[in-house]
Scaffold this motif. Structure first.
Motif, mmCIF file in Angstrom:
data_model
loop_
_atom_site.group_PDB
_atom_site.id
_atom_site.type_symbol
_atom_site.label_atom_id
_atom_site.label_comp_id
_atom_site.label_asym_id
_atom_site.label_seq_id
_atom_site.Cartn_x
_atom_site.Cartn_y
_atom_site.Cartn_z
ATOM 1 N N GLN A 117 0.833 -1.203 0.000
ATOM 2 C CA GLN A 117 0.000 0.000 0.000
ATOM 3 C C GLN A 117 0.867 1.252 0.000
ATOM 4 N N ASN A 118 0.257 2.357 -0.401
ATOM 5 C CA ASN A 118 0.925 3.663 -0.362
ATOM 6 C C ASN A 118 0.540 4.392 0.914
ATOM 7 N N VAL A 119 1.473 5.141 1.465
ATOM 8 C CA VAL A 119 1.188 5.951 2.648
ATOM 9 C C VAL A 119 1.750 7.349 2.444
ATOM 10 N N THR A 120 1.112 8.308 3.090
ATOM 11 C CA THR A 120 1.570 9.690 3.029
ATOM 12 C C THR A 120 1.574 10.284 4.421
ATOM 13 N N PHE A 121 2.670 10.950 4.760
ATOM 14 C CA PHE A 121 2.805 11.609 6.046
ATOM 15 C C PHE A 121 2.910 13.116 5.820
ATOM 16 N N ARG A 122 2.425 13.855 6.808
ATOM 17 C CA ARG A 122 2.473 15.310 6.719
ATOM 18 C C ARG A 122 3.306 15.891 7.845
ATOM 19 N N CYS A 123 4.003 16.961 7.537
ATOM 20 C CA CYS A 123 4.784 17.695 8.533
ATOM 21 C C CYS A 123 4.474 19.182 8.405
ATOM 22 N N ASP A 124 4.126 19.789 9.521
ATOM 23 C CA ASP A 124 3.966 21.244 9.584
ATOM 24 C C ASP A 124 5.105 21.816 10.414
ATOM 25 N N PRO A 125 6.028 22.525 9.782
ATOM 26 C CA PRO A 125 7.183 23.053 10.529
ATOM 27 C C PRO A 125 6.785 24.270 11.359
ATOM 28 N N ILE A 126 7.702 24.723 12.168
ATOM 29 C CA ILE A 126 7.538 25.987 12.869
ATOM 30 C C ILE A 126 7.418 27.083 11.811
ATOM 31 N N SER A 127 6.474 27.994 12.005
ATOM 32 C CA SER A 127 5.995 28.831 10.909
ATOM 33 C C SER A 127 7.077 29.655 10.213
ATOM 34 N N GLU A 128 8.045 30.190 10.888
ATOM 35 C CA GLU A 128 9.030 31.044 10.232
ATOM 36 C C GLU A 128 10.255 30.267 9.735
ATOM 37 N N HIS A 129 10.250 28.964 9.910
ATOM 38 C CA HIS A 129 11.416 28.181 9.530
ATOM 39 C C HIS A 129 11.443 27.910 8.029
ATOM 40 N N ASN A 130 12.566 28.217 7.390
ATOM 41 C CA ASN A 130 12.672 28.027 5.957
ATOM 42 C C ASN A 130 13.265 26.669 5.571
ATOM 43 N N ARG A 131 13.886 25.992 6.529
ATOM 44 C CA ARG A 131 14.517 24.705 6.216
ATOM 45 C C ARG A 131 13.701 23.571 6.839
ATOM 46 N N LEU A 132 13.531 22.506 6.091
ATOM 47 C CA LEU A 132 12.749 21.362 6.562
ATOM 48 C C LEU A 132 13.478 20.090 6.187
ATOM 49 N N TYR A 133 13.523 19.151 7.129
ATOM 50 C CA TYR A 133 14.263 17.906 6.967
ATOM 51 C C TYR A 133 13.351 16.720 7.282
ATOM 52 N N TRP A 134 13.581 15.625 6.589
ATOM 53 C CA TRP A 134 12.972 14.347 6.933
ATOM 54 C C TRP A 134 14.092 13.377 7.313
ATOM 55 N N TYR A 135 13.844 12.651 8.397
ATOM 56 C CA TYR A 135 14.761 11.620 8.862
ATOM 57 C C TYR A 135 13.971 10.337 9.109
ATOM 58 N N ARG A 136 14.681 9.225 9.097
ATOM 59 C CA ARG A 136 14.092 7.941 9.456
ATOM 60 C C ARG A 136 14.900 7.359 10.601
ATOM 61 N N GLN A 137 14.173 6.814 11.595
ATOM 62 C CA GLN A 137 14.836 6.240 12.752
ATOM 63 C C GLN A 137 14.293 4.849 13.010
ATOM 64 N N THR A 138 15.167 3.874 13.036
ATOM 65 C CA THR A 138 14.781 2.520 13.402
ATOM 66 C C THR A 138 15.255 2.233 14.816
ATOM 67 N N LEU A 139 14.677 1.196 15.416
ATOM 68 C CA LEU A 139 14.915 0.904 16.817
ATOM 69 C C LEU A 139 16.391 0.697 17.089
ATOM 70 N N GLY A 140 16.893 1.416 18.092
ATOM 71 C CA GLY A 140 18.280 1.252 18.479
ATOM 72 C C GLY A 140 19.275 2.014 17.638
ATOM 73 N N GLN A 141 18.772 2.839 16.726
ATOM 74 C CA GLN A 141 19.661 3.605 15.843
ATOM 75 C C GLN A 141 19.371 5.089 15.947
ATOM 76 N N GLY A 142 20.356 5.875 15.534
ATOM 77 C CA GLY A 142 20.127 7.302 15.429
ATOM 78 C C GLY A 142 19.350 7.630 14.172
ATOM 79 N N PRO A 143 18.764 8.817 14.122
ATOM 80 C CA PRO A 143 18.049 9.219 12.911
ATOM 81 C C PRO A 143 18.972 9.254 11.695
ATOM 82 N N GLU A 144 18.433 8.811 10.556
ATOM 83 C CA GLU A 144 19.176 8.834 9.291
ATOM 84 C C GLU A 144 18.515 9.843 8.358
#
Lengths: 115, 114
Positions: free
Chosen positions: B17-44
């Motif tokens: 199946q397809n999935v979609t996630f949404r992120c609303d940043p802090i309003s004045e922030h111009n930079r936005l990042y996506w990371y993935r984190q699996t159990l026991g690991q740091g964000p990638e």
């Protein structure tokens, strides 16, 4: 390529004792260094950062970190640990120059403060 | 709440199946990042936007993954044809200004592919 190493998966310390969470980094340039904390089922919370200047950086909740360029380290410290400090701690690095903007994180250190 | 907001907090989906996630940043922030984190690991790191422009993509971001940030405000991350290996926490972060500023993270979307 930039990388971060947190050599200890787990650190245990008694409440009231000083704590240290270790971090070393590798970058091809000058680094910006960060510490974040993560509580269960929560996002990462910013603790402190080193950009330039004084090697000892003070942050939130009484935490501080010392930048050591010769040892490429940025260890997190607190003089007196609290049980509420128990959490997962991440060190991260970003290079100053170049186009890369992402943070590179270490694998994390689980801190447990024992009452 | 003026922090980074992510929706949904949890998503369970069937493989393929397809999935979609949404992120609303802090309003004045111009930079936005996506990371993935699996159990026991740091964000990638997955991808980075400055305003509406996607400026960096990790090799982790296969062609099944796509991210957008229309109008430089909220962002979406879509995963097509999900696989069990996609199960992870997906974190969004935002920051403002120069590269020496800290990023603020949302609470994440936990994806479970069954």
């Amino acid at each position: 390529a930039q990388s971060v190493a947190q050599p200890e998966d787990q650190v245990n310390v008694a409440e009231g004792n000083p704590l240290t969470v270790k971090c070393t980094y590798s970058v091809s340039g000058n680094p910006y260094l960060f510490w974040y904390v993560q509580y269960p089922n929560r996002g990462l919370q910013f603790l402190l950062k080193y950009i330039t200047g004084d090697n000892l950086v003070k942050g939130s909740y009484g935490f501080e970190a010392e930048f050591n360029k010769s040892q490429t380290s940025f260890h997190l410290k607190k003089p007196s640990a609290l049980v509420s400090d128990s959490a997962l701690y991440f060190c991260a690095v970003r290079v100053i120059s170049g186009s890369a903007r992402q943070l590179t994180f270490g694998s994390g250190t689980q801190l447990t403060v024992l009452p | 709440d003026t922090g980074v907001s992510q929706d949904p907090r949890h998503k369970i989906t069937k493989r393929g199946q397809n999935v979609t996630f949404r992120c609303d940043p802090i309003s004045e922030h111009n930079r936005l990042y996506w990371y993935r984190q699996t159990l026991g690991q740091g964000p990638e790191f997955l991808t980075y936007f400055q305003n509406e422009a996607q400026l960096e993509k990790s090799r982790l971001l296969s062609d099944r993954f796509s991210a957008e940030r229309p109008k430089g405000s909220f962002s979406t991350l879509e995963i097509q044809r999900t696989e069990q290996g996609d199960s992870a926490m997906y974190l969004c972060a935002s920051s403002f200004g120069q590269t020496n500023t800290e990023a603020f993270f949302g609470q994440g979307t936990r994806l479970t592919v069954v």
